[in-house]
Structures are given as C-alpha cells and as structure tokens.
Design a protein around this motif. Structure first.
Motif, PDB file in Angstrom:
ATOM      1  N   TRP A  75       0.873  -1.264  -0.079  1.00  0.00           N
ATOM      2  CA  TRP A  75      -0.299  -0.080   0.093  1.00  0.00           C
ATOM      3  C   TRP A  75       0.737   1.179   0.041  1.00  0.00           C
ATOM      4  O   TRP A  75       0.515   2.280  -0.549  1.00  0.00           O
ATOM      5  CB  TRP A  75      -0.820   0.122   1.186  1.00  0.00           C
ATOM      6  CG  TRP A  75      -1.938  -0.941   0.872  1.00  0.00           C
ATOM      7  CD1 TRP A  75      -2.098  -2.173   1.541  1.00  0.00           C
ATOM      8  CD2 TRP A  75      -3.057  -0.963   0.013  1.00  0.00           C
ATOM      9  NE1 TRP A  75      -3.475  -2.791   1.195  1.00  0.00           N
ATOM     10  CE2 TRP A  75      -3.809  -2.187   0.369  1.00  0.00           C
ATOM     11  CE3 TRP A  75      -3.479  -0.146  -1.010  1.00  0.00           C
ATOM     12  CZ2 TRP A  75      -4.953  -2.709  -0.759  1.00  0.00           C
ATOM     13  CZ3 TRP A  75      -4.331  -0.375  -1.930  1.00  0.00           C
ATOM     14  CH2 TRP A  75      -5.266  -1.756  -1.585  1.00  0.00           C
ATOM     15  N   GLY A 127       1.176   6.516  -6.860  1.00  0.00           N
ATOM     16  CA  GLY A 127       0.096   7.480  -7.178  1.00  0.00           C
ATOM     17  C   GLY A 127       0.508   8.951  -7.015  1.00  0.00           C
ATOM     18  O   GLY A 127       0.089   9.747  -7.812  1.00  0.00           O
ATOM     19  N   SER A 183       3.845   1.526  -1.433  1.00  0.00           N
ATOM     20  CA  SER A 183       4.275   1.623  -2.762  1.00  0.00           C
ATOM     21  C   SER A 183       3.224   2.192  -3.645  1.00  0.00           C
ATOM     22  O   SER A 183       3.649   2.871  -4.748  1.00  0.00           O
ATOM     23  CB  SER A 183       4.682   0.048  -3.313  1.00  0.00           C
ATOM     24  OG  SER A 183       5.730  -0.305  -2.387  1.00  0.00           O
ATOM     25  N   ILE A 184       1.919   1.681  -3.424  1.00  0.00           N
ATOM     26  CA  ILE A 184       0.835   2.196  -4.266  1.00  0.00           C
ATOM     27  C   ILE A 184       0.779   3.673  -4.202  1.00  0.00           C
ATOM     28  O   ILE A 184       0.358   4.362  -5.116  1.00  0.00           O
ATOM     29  CB  ILE A 184      -0.341   1.455  -3.899  1.00  0.00           C
ATOM     30  CG1 ILE A 184      -0.149  -0.177  -4.605  1.00  0.00           C
ATOM     31  CG2 ILE A 184      -1.467   1.988  -4.654  1.00  0.00           C
ATOM     32  CD1 ILE A 184      -1.330  -0.901  -4.417  1.00  0.00           C
TER      33      ILE A 184
END
Length: 114
Positions: free
Chosen positions: A84, A91, A86-87
């Motif tokens: 999460w 983003g 990394s996401i």
C-alpha cells in the motif's frame, strides 16, 4: 570476481582507455618506421593492453549487472513488504507528473492563442 562500482574504478578505467588510445596512435605512427621485430614487440604490447582493458570492461559490466540485480531485488522486497505504501508513492508521483504535464500544455496553448 565481483568489484563494487566506485568513482575510483571508473577513473582508473577511463585512464586505461585514454592510455590505450595514446598507445594506439603511437603504435600506428611507429609501425611504418620500425623493423619487423620491433613492430612485432610493439604489436604484442598493444595486444596485451587490449586484453587487460577487455578484462577491466568485463569486470565493470559484471559489477553493473550485479548492482542492477541488487536494486531490483531490494525494490521487489520492499513492494512485497508494504504494497500500500508503494501504491501510494506511485500514485503521488503520477499525480505530480500529471500536474506538471497539464501546466506545460496550458502554457503552450496560451502561447499559441496569444
């Protein structure tokens, strides 16, 4: 034999390449005026320098590949440990790039319309 990539290694390799170029120019100038035996000795010396340079380049290539593999393994490990995060980071980077891209496009449109 794995070597770490350092500026000292790169500087030494650069000096070796520069020396090889100078030796090549010298060899090409002297080959016309030297006797057969002297030309053969110069040729062998030049050949040995080429072999040494090739070995140094292969060592550097191996070090670069190992460094890249290490970076990929580390990145993969971090992504799997906290996906999460990394996401979220990806983003944010995507959002920043989108904002910068939109501003550039708007400035170009304003310049064309003016």
């Amino acid at each position: 034999m794995m070597k770490a990539i350092t500026s000292t290694n790169l500087d030494a390799l650069t000096k070796a390449v520069q020396s090889l170029v100078i030796d090549a120019e010298y060899f090409l100038e002297k080959i016309e005026t030297q006797s057969d035996e002297s030309a053969t000795n110069s040729h062998l010396d030049f050949g040995q320098k080429l072999v040494n340079l090739k070995r140094n380049l292969m060592d550097l290539d191996e070090a670069i590949v190992n460094s890249a593999h290490s970076a990929v393994r580390t990145t993969n490990q971090r992504v799997h440990e906290s996906p999460w995060t990394s996401i979220f980071i990806a983003g944010c980077i995507g959002g920043i790039l989108t904002l910068v891209s939109n501003r550039c496009c708007q400035k170009k449109k304003e310049m064309l319309n003016a």
